[in-house]
Design an enzyme around this catalytic site. Structure first.
Site, PDB file in Angstrom:
ATOM      1  N   HIS A 169      35.557 -34.085 -17.511  1.00 14.78           N
ATOM      2  CA  HIS A 169      35.756 -32.648 -17.745  1.00 14.78           C
ATOM      3  C   HIS A 169      36.602 -32.116 -16.604  1.00 14.78           C
ATOM      4  O   HIS A 169      36.212 -32.168 -15.446  1.00 14.78           O
ATOM      5  CB  HIS A 169      34.423 -31.908 -17.818  1.00 14.78           C
ATOM      6  N   CYS A 170      37.785 -31.605 -16.942  1.00 19.66           N
ATOM      7  CA  CYS A 170      38.751 -31.189 -15.927  1.00 19.66           C
ATOM      8  C   CYS A 170      38.696 -29.672 -15.747  1.00 19.66           C
ATOM      9  O   CYS A 170      39.000 -28.925 -16.684  1.00 19.66           O
ATOM     10  CB  CYS A 170      40.160 -31.620 -16.334  1.00 19.66           C
ATOM     11  N   PRO A 171      38.319 -29.187 -14.557  1.00 22.25           N
ATOM     12  CA  PRO A 171      38.288 -27.730 -14.346  1.00 22.25           C
ATOM     13  C   PRO A 171      39.677 -27.101 -14.341  1.00 22.25           C
ATOM     14  O   PRO A 171      39.815 -25.909 -14.627  1.00 22.25           O
ATOM     15  CB  PRO A 171      37.615 -27.589 -12.976  1.00 22.25           C
ATOM     16  N   ASN A 174      40.135 -26.443 -17.878  1.00 26.57           N
ATOM     17  CA  ASN A 174      38.944 -25.850 -18.507  1.00 26.57           C
ATOM     18  C   ASN A 174      38.666 -26.500 -19.858  1.00 26.57           C
ATOM     19  O   ASN A 174      38.419 -25.817 -20.868  1.00 26.57           O
ATOM     20  CB  ASN A 174      39.110 -24.337 -18.675  1.00 26.57           C
ATOM     21  N   ASN A 175      38.706 -27.810 -19.878  1.00 28.69           N
ATOM     22  CA  ASN A 175      38.509 -28.526 -21.130  1.00 28.69           C
ATOM     23  C   ASN A 175      38.084 -29.952 -20.815  1.00 28.69           C
ATOM     24  O   ASN A 175      38.337 -30.468 -19.717  1.00 28.69           O
ATOM     25  CB  ASN A 175      39.807 -28.542 -21.948  1.00 28.69           C
TER      26      ASN A 175
END
Length: 379
Positions: A169-171, A174-175
């Site tokens: 999950h990549c901040p 945001n996905n």
């Protein structure tokens, strides 16, 4: 004596905690967009600094201006396009075949842990192309989504969903980065790296001139000097991250699988999904090379089933000419004979041939004779 009508008591404030929880969740969702807004603001400023302050106001050579502006806008558009697709492409969730039926969910909740629950999961997983297991050898089951997890699928605590071929999950986007947008994420890293390298290379000579007072001290000095520092700094971090994910693609691994190697029924195999460099690359980018450099979906398969290297469980077990393993002494079935869909089977056509006879003979045995097919909740 007539009794007056009593006023109704005020309704209980039972909904107050729920309302507060909803407000908190909305605030969290807004905070998740802060990294994306930060990247977007940096991108907008870099556009102004490069196009206006560097190209239009500082460069004097017309030919240099045209070349730099054309090349810059190509990199800029590819960067924005891939970033947009990475952010707004919804992660894919397991298909309905992997969800437990209503009766199976009731049985699973009603029965105590033991053989009864094992039987429920055996029925649910017997026709599914599941190769991997938990550390204890159990079927990978998600008690939050109520489904049998497909291979390479994991539950994201941020999205609160099971994501197909989840990488992380990549901040910054945001996905969740998974099967549906992993190609877009790779292109985002590639084009952002090229974008920063191009800016640093074309800005270097003017950075040196301003640093050595070779140009008059104007408003552009701050923008040009800071633009070079920012581009150089992001280039270093992006090059390492992009190189790491290129290595993952070449080995057909995800970030989660690097930290915890996939566990098959025979043993743990960190290269269990690797089919060779060419096939690994095609699994992410597809067969049509004209789409490789464009952020359009072209990955192979459905995200629920993946070709894998079939390895004998018993060293003395003979292999069939087609590459499928014969029945071992201790187990009646090693792997499903075919994936759930045939969308990926062509990846193995030059190295393995599927045996229809073996598939029919073993179809009824899947998950029915191995005591290791027990339930283990994973979130």
């Amino acid at each position: 004596m007539r009794c007056g009508k009593m006023a109704a008591p005020p309704p209980p404030a039972a909904g107050a905690p729920d309302a507060w929880g909803g407000v908190r969740r909305r605030c969290q969702r807004l905070l998740y967009w802060v990294p994306v807004l930060f990247i977007s603001s940096i991108l907008c400023w870099s556009y102004y600094a490069y196009v206006t302050q560097l190209c239009l106001l500082t460069m004097t050579n017309i030919g240099e201006k045209v070349v730099c502006l054309v090349a810059y806008h190509i990199f800029f558009m590819l960067f924005v396009w891939s970033y947009w697709k990475t952010i707004f492409t919804l992660p894919m969730n397991p298909s309905k075949e992997f969800h437990l039926s209503y009766s199976d969910k009731e049985s699973l909740e009603r029965e105590p842990r033991g053989e009864s629950q094992q039987e429920v999961l055996r029925r649910a997983a017997k026709d599914l192309p599941i190769y991997t297991r938990t550390m204890s050898g159990a079927i990978r089951y998600c008690d939050r989504c109520h489904l049998v997890k497909p291979d390479r699928c994991h539950h994201c605590s941020v999205c609160d969903k099971c994501i197909l071929k989840m990488d992380h999950h990549c901040p910054w986007v945001n996905n969740c980065v998974g099967f549906s947008n992993y190609k877009f994420f790779l292109l985002f890293l590639a084009y952002s790296l090229l974008y920063c390298l191009f800016i640093a290379a074309t800005d270097l000579q003017y950075f040196i001139k301003f640093w050595t007072n070779g140009l008059p001290d104007t408003q552009a000095k701050f923008h040009i000097m800071f633009l070079f520092f920012a581009a150089a700094m992001f280039s270093v971090s992006l090059s390492s991250l992009f190189g790491y994910h290129c290595w993952l693609v070449s080995k057909n691994k995800s970030t989660l699988e690097v930290f915890r190697a996939p566990i098959f029924r025979h043993r743990t195999d960190k290269n269990g999904f690797s089919l060779g460099f060419s096939k690994n690359l095609r699994q992410v980018f597809g067969d049509e090379k004209k789409y490789w450099l464009l952020p359009v979906f072209s990955s192979l398969g459905d995200g629920c089933s993946f070709p894998t290297c079939l390895v004998n469980q018993d060293p003395e077990q003979a292999s069939t000419p087609g590459g499928l393993n014969s029945t071992s002494k201790n187990e009646n079935h090693l792997f499903p004979a075919k994936p759930l869909r045939d969308s990926q089977s062509h990846l193995l056509t030059d190295t393995q041939s599927w045996s229809e006879t073996t598939a029919k003979a073993e179809k009824g045995k899947v998950g029915m004779s191995n005591p290791a097919l027990t339930m283990e909740n994973e979130t």
